[in-house]
Motif scaffolding. Structure first.
Motif, PDB file in Angstrom:
ATOM      1  N   UNK A 170       0.844  -1.202   0.000  1.00  0.00           N
ATOM      2  CA  UNK A 170       0.000   0.000   0.000  1.00  0.00           C
ATOM      3  C   UNK A 170       0.875   1.246   0.000  1.00  0.00           C
ATOM      4  N   UNK A 171       0.331   2.308  -0.577  1.00  0.00           N
ATOM      5  CA  UNK A 171       0.969   3.612  -0.383  1.00  0.00           C
ATOM      6  C   UNK A 171      -0.131   4.645  -0.153  1.00  0.00           C
ATOM      7  N   UNK A 172       0.058   5.430   0.887  1.00  0.00           N
ATOM      8  CA  UNK A 172      -0.944   6.415   1.296  1.00  0.00           C
ATOM      9  C   UNK A 172      -0.467   7.813   0.922  1.00  0.00           C
ATOM     10  N   UNK A 173      -1.314   8.566   0.248  1.00  0.00           N
ATOM     11  CA  UNK A 173      -1.068   9.982  -0.032  1.00  0.00           C
ATOM     12  C   UNK A 173      -2.042  10.789   0.816  1.00  0.00           C
ATOM     13  N   UNK A 174      -1.543  11.227   1.957  1.00  0.00           N
ATOM     14  CA  UNK A 174      -2.377  12.010   2.883  1.00  0.00           C
ATOM     15  C   UNK A 174      -2.146  13.496   2.631  1.00  0.00           C
ATOM     16  N   UNK A 175      -3.240  14.242   2.410  1.00  0.00           N
ATOM     17  CA  UNK A 175      -3.118  15.693   2.276  1.00  0.00           C
ATOM     18  C   UNK A 175      -2.613  16.215   3.624  1.00  0.00           C
ATOM     19  N   UNK A 176      -1.604  17.059   3.583  1.00  0.00           N
ATOM     20  CA  UNK A 176      -0.814  17.298   4.786  1.00  0.00           C
ATOM     21  C   UNK A 176      -0.873  18.743   5.257  1.00  0.00           C
ATOM     22  N   UNK A 177      -1.638  19.584   4.575  1.00  0.00           N
ATOM     23  CA  UNK A 177      -1.513  20.997   4.906  1.00  0.00           C
ATOM     24  C   UNK A 177      -2.845  21.670   5.225  1.00  0.00           C
ATOM     25  N   UNK A 178      -3.956  20.945   5.074  1.00  0.00           N
ATOM     26  CA  UNK A 178      -5.214  21.632   5.367  1.00  0.00           C
ATOM     27  C   UNK A 178      -6.184  20.751   6.129  1.00  0.00           C
TER      28      UNK A 178
END
Ligand code: NAD
Length: 384
Positions: free
Chosen positions: A152-160
């Motif tokens: 798996x690879x997770x792309x978590x929005x990190x700034x809002x």
């Protein structure tokens, strides 16, 4: 009571204006650094709190070992960044002391130890501040369990999301409290783009968009809509909507979990789901995480500062695997792929196949430094 309402309305006006300006800055876009063309790369190392200085000390030792030739040549510099400690942050009342922030901005990439965030009070999390100040908008976390075919690879929005105004909610004492969640179109588009680009470049065919768009109709609703707009540009990749509640269940459902590949999530759901995923891999001590922007990137362990280990006098027994995984991600990011591969391969041997030395945070097992020696000896053997 009317006074509270009036000042909250005024504050909301200010927040909206400020967030609109932020979204416009994001929409202008940035250009990612090309590390293959840089004459010199500066790696900053900051220890943080609790077990942070112990595990980053070992992370730095492994990096110095792997990058010895380039450090001697001067094409890579490893620089210690002081001052990111709870004591100093509390003394100054700053999430990141101003001089530390300046020093961080003089680096290209950063290896960071976990930092403690006190409950309550007004001191903002150093991580949240760093993500904002350096615009590290993508939190990328890989999770692998080879024997179960989990990749798996997770792309978590990190700034809002819930984090951008997390310390700036409004309250009517003993009556009610309101926090804010902000999703910008430009902020969502760039994290969606990062996830789909990764999928395209790595032969992945499925991206799961994880929200609670049935309840948070504006913020999560837009997040999902924009992810689908981006998905339309990637016809070979299937984009599927999932609600975050069922996704937490899916990840522990052994019958289906290996079918997931790439995930894109708003900030808070990403925070929670990636800890769950790290636990499936073997615990938060085993996972690394990348916080990537166009100008800077910061790499860290998924776990926190483990204050209980320190209180029990067991800090030196902390498991450094997670910061090593973060260091490997950093090496890949700066295009030092063969050094990254060596470290990843050595970690696999040390933690999965051989397991001659193990560090778990318990005194009956090895210390952090002994485990690091084992990793470096393993790399040495691979080098022949
Ligand atoms: P934690 O991750 O520090 O600890 C959770 C459990 O895992 C504890 O039992 C701890 O002893 C164990 N653990 C963590 N890392 C380990 C390691 N390397 N080796 C062996 N055992 C390990 O989580 P927490 O207790 O919820 O948080 C402590 C502090 O860390 C809080 O102030 C929190 O805000 C902060 N935090 C910082 C970050 C960061 O800087 N990225 C991330 C998460 C939490």
């Amino acid at each position: 009571m009317q006074g509270y309402i009036d000042s909250a309305v005024e504050k909301f006006r200010e927040l909206l204006t400020e967030q609109l300006a932020r979204s416009e800055r994001i929409a202008k876009g940035g250009k990612a650094k090309d590390f293959t063309k840089m004459g010199k790369i500066v790696i900053g190392v900051c220890g943080g709190d609790g077990i942070g200085p112990i595990i980053t000390r070992e992370g730095e030792r492994v990096l110095r070992y792997l990058l010895k030739d380039e450090i001697e040549k001067g094409s890579i510099e490893i620089r210690t960044i002081d001052g990111l400690t709870l004591e100093k942050r509390q003394e100054l009342g700053e999430a990141i002391p101003a001089d530390t922030l300046l020093a961080l901005k003089e680096c290209d990439v950063i290896l960071k130890g976990p930092t403690t965030t006190p409950h309550g009070g007004n001191l903002e999390s150093a991580n949240v501040a760093m993500r904002r100040e350096l615009d590290l908008y993508a939190n990328v976390r890989p999770v692998n369990v080879p024997e179960e075919n989990i990749d798996w690879i997770f792309y978590r929005e990190n700034s809002e999301g819930e984090y951008v105004l997390g310390s700036r909610g409004v309250e009517i004492p003993e009556k009610l409290a309101v926090d804010f969640k902000v999703t910008t179109d430009a902020g969502t588009r760039r994290i969606a783009r990062a996830a789909f680009e990764y999928a395209k470049n790595n032969g992945k065919t499925n991206v799961a968009i994880v929200t609670k768009a049935n309840i948070m109709k504006k913020t999560d609703g837009n997040f999902s809509k924009i992810c689908h707009e981006v998905a339309a540009e990637y016809p070979d990749i299937t984009a599927e909507d999932w609600y975050v509640d069922i996704m937490t269940a899916n990840l522990i459902n052994e019958a289906i979990r290996s079918k997931f590949q790439v995930f894109v999530l708003p900030n808070l759901y990403g925070d929670i789901i990636t800890d769950e995923a790290a636990q499936i891999q073997g615990g938060v001590g085993t996972a690394g995480s990348a916080n990537v922007g166009d100008a800077y990137a910061m790499f860290e362990a998924v776990h926190g500062s483990a204050p209980r280990l320190i209180e029990q006098g067991l800090g030196e027994y902390a498991n450094p695997s997670s910061i090593f995984k973060a260091a490997a991600m950093m090496l890949r990011h700066i295009a030092r792929t063969s050094a990254a591969e060596k470290l990843e391969k050595a970690l696999l041997i040390c933690t999965e196949t051989e397991k001659k030395v193990i560090a778990t945070g318990e005194a009956e097992n090895a210390t952090c430094a002994e485990f690091s020696d084992y990793v470096m000896e393993t790399i040495q053997k691979m080098d022949g």
